[in-house]
Write a protein that holds these residues in place. Structure first.
Motif, PDB file in Angstrom:
ATOM      1  N   ARG A  99      58.593  74.430  75.567  1.00  0.00           N
ATOM      2  CA  ARG A  99      59.145  73.642  76.681  1.00  0.00           C
ATOM      3  C   ARG A  99      58.729  74.227  78.026  1.00  0.00           C
ATOM      4  N   ARG A 100      58.818  75.561  78.160  1.00  0.00           N
ATOM      5  CA  ARG A 100      58.410  76.214  79.408  1.00  0.00           C
ATOM      6  C   ARG A 100      56.936  75.956  79.687  1.00  0.00           C
ATOM      7  N   GLU A 101      56.115  76.074  78.650  1.00  0.00           N
ATOM      8  CA  GLU A 101      54.679  75.849  78.816  1.00  0.00           C
ATOM      9  C   GLU A 101      54.399  74.416  79.246  1.00  0.00           C
ATOM     10  N   ARG A 102      55.107  73.471  78.634  1.00  0.00           N
ATOM     11  CA  ARG A 102      54.921  72.060  78.983  1.00  0.00           C
ATOM     12  C   ARG A 102      55.305  71.822  80.448  1.00  0.00           C
ATOM     13  N   LYS A 103      56.449  72.404  80.878  1.00  0.00           N
ATOM     14  CA  LYS A 103      56.879  72.243  82.274  1.00  0.00           C
ATOM     15  C   LYS A 103      55.864  72.862  83.223  1.00  0.00           C
ATOM     16  N   LEU A 104      55.344  74.029  82.873  1.00  0.00           N
ATOM     17  CA  LEU A 104      54.340  74.680  83.713  1.00  0.00           C
ATOM     18  C   LEU A 104      53.076  73.832  83.815  1.00  0.00           C
ATOM     19  N   LYS A 105      52.656  73.251  82.699  1.00  0.00           N
ATOM     20  CA  LYS A 105      51.467  72.399  82.729  1.00  0.00           C
ATOM     21  C   LYS A 105      51.691  71.188  83.626  1.00  0.00           C
ATOM     22  N   GLU A 106      52.895  70.581  83.539  1.00  0.00           N
ATOM     23  CA  GLU A 106      53.211  69.441  84.386  1.00  0.00           C
ATOM     24  C   GLU A 106      53.200  69.848  85.849  1.00  0.00           C
ATOM     25  N   HIS A 107      53.770  71.021  86.142  1.00  0.00           N
ATOM     26  CA  HIS A 107      53.807  71.522  87.519  1.00  0.00           C
ATOM     27  C   HIS A 107      52.385  71.782  88.026  1.00  0.00           C
ATOM     28  N   ILE A 108      51.550  72.365  87.189  1.00  0.00           N
ATOM     29  CA  ILE A 108      50.157  72.639  87.574  1.00  0.00           C
ATOM     30  C   ILE A 108      49.422  71.334  87.848  1.00  0.00           C
ATOM     31  N   LEU A 111      50.556  70.003  91.164  1.00  0.00           N
ATOM     32  CA  LEU A 111      49.971  70.775  92.261  1.00  0.00           C
ATOM     33  C   LEU A 111      48.486  70.452  92.444  1.00  0.00           C
ATOM     34  N   GLN A 112      47.772  70.244  91.336  1.00  0.00           N
ATOM     35  CA  GLN A 112      46.361  69.890  91.427  1.00  0.00           C
ATOM     36  C   GLN A 112      46.185  68.538  92.115  1.00  0.00           C
ATOM     37  N   GLU A 114      48.305  67.187  94.261  1.00  0.00           N
ATOM     38  CA  GLU A 114      48.638  67.384  95.676  1.00  0.00           C
ATOM     39  C   GLU A 114      47.475  68.042  96.411  1.00  0.00           C
ATOM     40  N   THR A 115      46.854  69.026  95.777  1.00  0.00           N
ATOM     41  CA  THR A 115      45.714  69.716  96.384  1.00  0.00           C
ATOM     42  C   THR A 115      44.573  68.736  96.654  1.00  0.00           C
ATOM     43  N   LYS A 116      44.296  67.889  95.675  1.00  0.00           N
ATOM     44  CA  LYS A 116      43.234  66.897  95.836  1.00  0.00           C
ATOM     45  C   LYS A 116      43.556  65.953  96.994  1.00  0.00           C
ATOM     46  N   SER A 117      44.804  65.490  97.049  1.00  0.00           N
ATOM     47  CA  SER A 117      45.228  64.585  98.113  1.00  0.00           C
ATOM     48  C   SER A 117      45.113  65.259  99.475  1.00  0.00           C
ATOM     49  N   LEU A 118      45.546  66.513  99.569  1.00  0.00           N
ATOM     50  CA  LEU A 118      45.468  67.240 100.834  1.00  0.00           C
ATOM     51  C   LEU A 118      44.018  67.484 101.251  1.00  0.00           C
ATOM     52  N   MET A 119      43.153  67.754 100.281  1.00  0.00           N
ATOM     53  CA  MET A 119      41.740  67.966 100.599  1.00  0.00           C
ATOM     54  C   MET A 119      41.111  66.687 101.126  1.00  0.00           C
ATOM     55  N   GLU A 120      41.474  65.541 100.547  1.00  0.00           N
ATOM     56  CA  GLU A 120      40.956  64.261 101.024  1.00  0.00           C
ATOM     57  C   GLU A 120      41.461  63.971 102.431  1.00  0.00           C
ATOM     58  N   GLU A 121      42.744  64.245 102.656  1.00  0.00           N
ATOM     59  CA  GLU A 121      43.321  64.019 103.989  1.00  0.00           C
ATOM     60  C   GLU A 121      42.649  64.940 105.005  1.00  0.00           C
TER      61      GLU A 121
END
Length: 163
Positions: A99-108, A111-112, A114-121
Motif C-alpha cells: 500500500r505504501r509503495e502504491r501511494k508513493l508511486k501515485e505521488h511520484i 509530481l511528474q 506537475e513538473t511537466k505542466s510547470l516546465m510547459e508554463e
C-alpha cells in the motif's frame, strides 16, 4: 608390546565422520528418513520424560506428509496458533508495504505531471518574455529608458502602472 597393541586398537576404534549431504537415491533417502525419524521421535519423548520438558517436533517430507510429536497436547495448538499469528503478521506487513509503495508511486506520478505542466508554463513565459523584449521588431529589443549600463548591471525592477 602391550602398550603398542592397545594404542593401535584404540586408533582402529575411532570413527571417521562422514560428510552430511543429500542422498540421491529416492528409495535410500526414504529408508533413511524413516529410520532417523523414529530415532528423533524417541529422543524427543525421552527428553520430555527425563527433563519434564514440553517438547514439540514436526517433520515434513518432500511429498508434504507431516509427522509430529508433542509431549503435551496443547503444544501443537500453541505452536500452530503462534505460526498462524506470525504468518498473519508477516502478510499484514507485506500488505502495508504494498500500500505504501502504491501511494508513493501515485505521488511520484502526480509530481511528474506537475513538473511537466510547470516546465510547459515556464517555456511559454520565456517565449512571452522574449517577444516582449523584442517587441516584434525582428528580434531586436526595444530601446528602454533604463538600458544596461556600461558596467553590465541591469535594472530588474517590476513596474506596475495604470493605463
Amino acid at each position: 608390546m602391550s602398550a603398542r597393541s592397545t594404542a593401535s586398537a584404540s586408533e582402529k576404534m575411532e570413527e571417521v565422520k562422514k560428510k552430511i549431504r543429500r542422498i540421491e537415491n529416492p528409495a535410500a533417502r526414504q529408508v533413511t528418513f524413516s529410520k532417523r525419524r523414529r530415532s528423533l521421535l524417541k529422543k524427543a519423548q525421552e527428553l520430555a520424560v527425563l527433563c519434564d520438558a514440553s517438547v514439540g517436533l514436526v517433520a515434513i517430507t518432500e511429498s508434504g506428509k507431516v509427522h509430529e510429536f508433542s509431549s503435551t497436547g496443547n503444544i501443537r495448538d500453541k505452536a500452530l496458533e503462534e505460526l498462524t499469528s506470525s504468518e498473519l503478521g508477516r502478510i499484514q506487513g507485506l500488505l502495508q508495504s504494498v500500500r505504501r509503495e502504491r501511494k508513493l508511486k501515485e505521488h511520484i506520478t502526480k509530481l511528474q505531471a506537475e513538473t511537466k505542466s510547470l516546465m510547459e508554463e515556464n517555456k511559454k513565459l520565456k517565449e512571452e518574455m522574449a517577444e516582449m523584449l523584442t517587441g516584434g521588431s525582428g528580434g531586436q529589443p526595444d530601446a528602454e529608458p533604463n538600458s544596461p549600463e556600461d558596467d553590465g548591471s541591469f535594472d530588474v525592477t517590476l513596474r506596475l502602472g495604470y493605463l
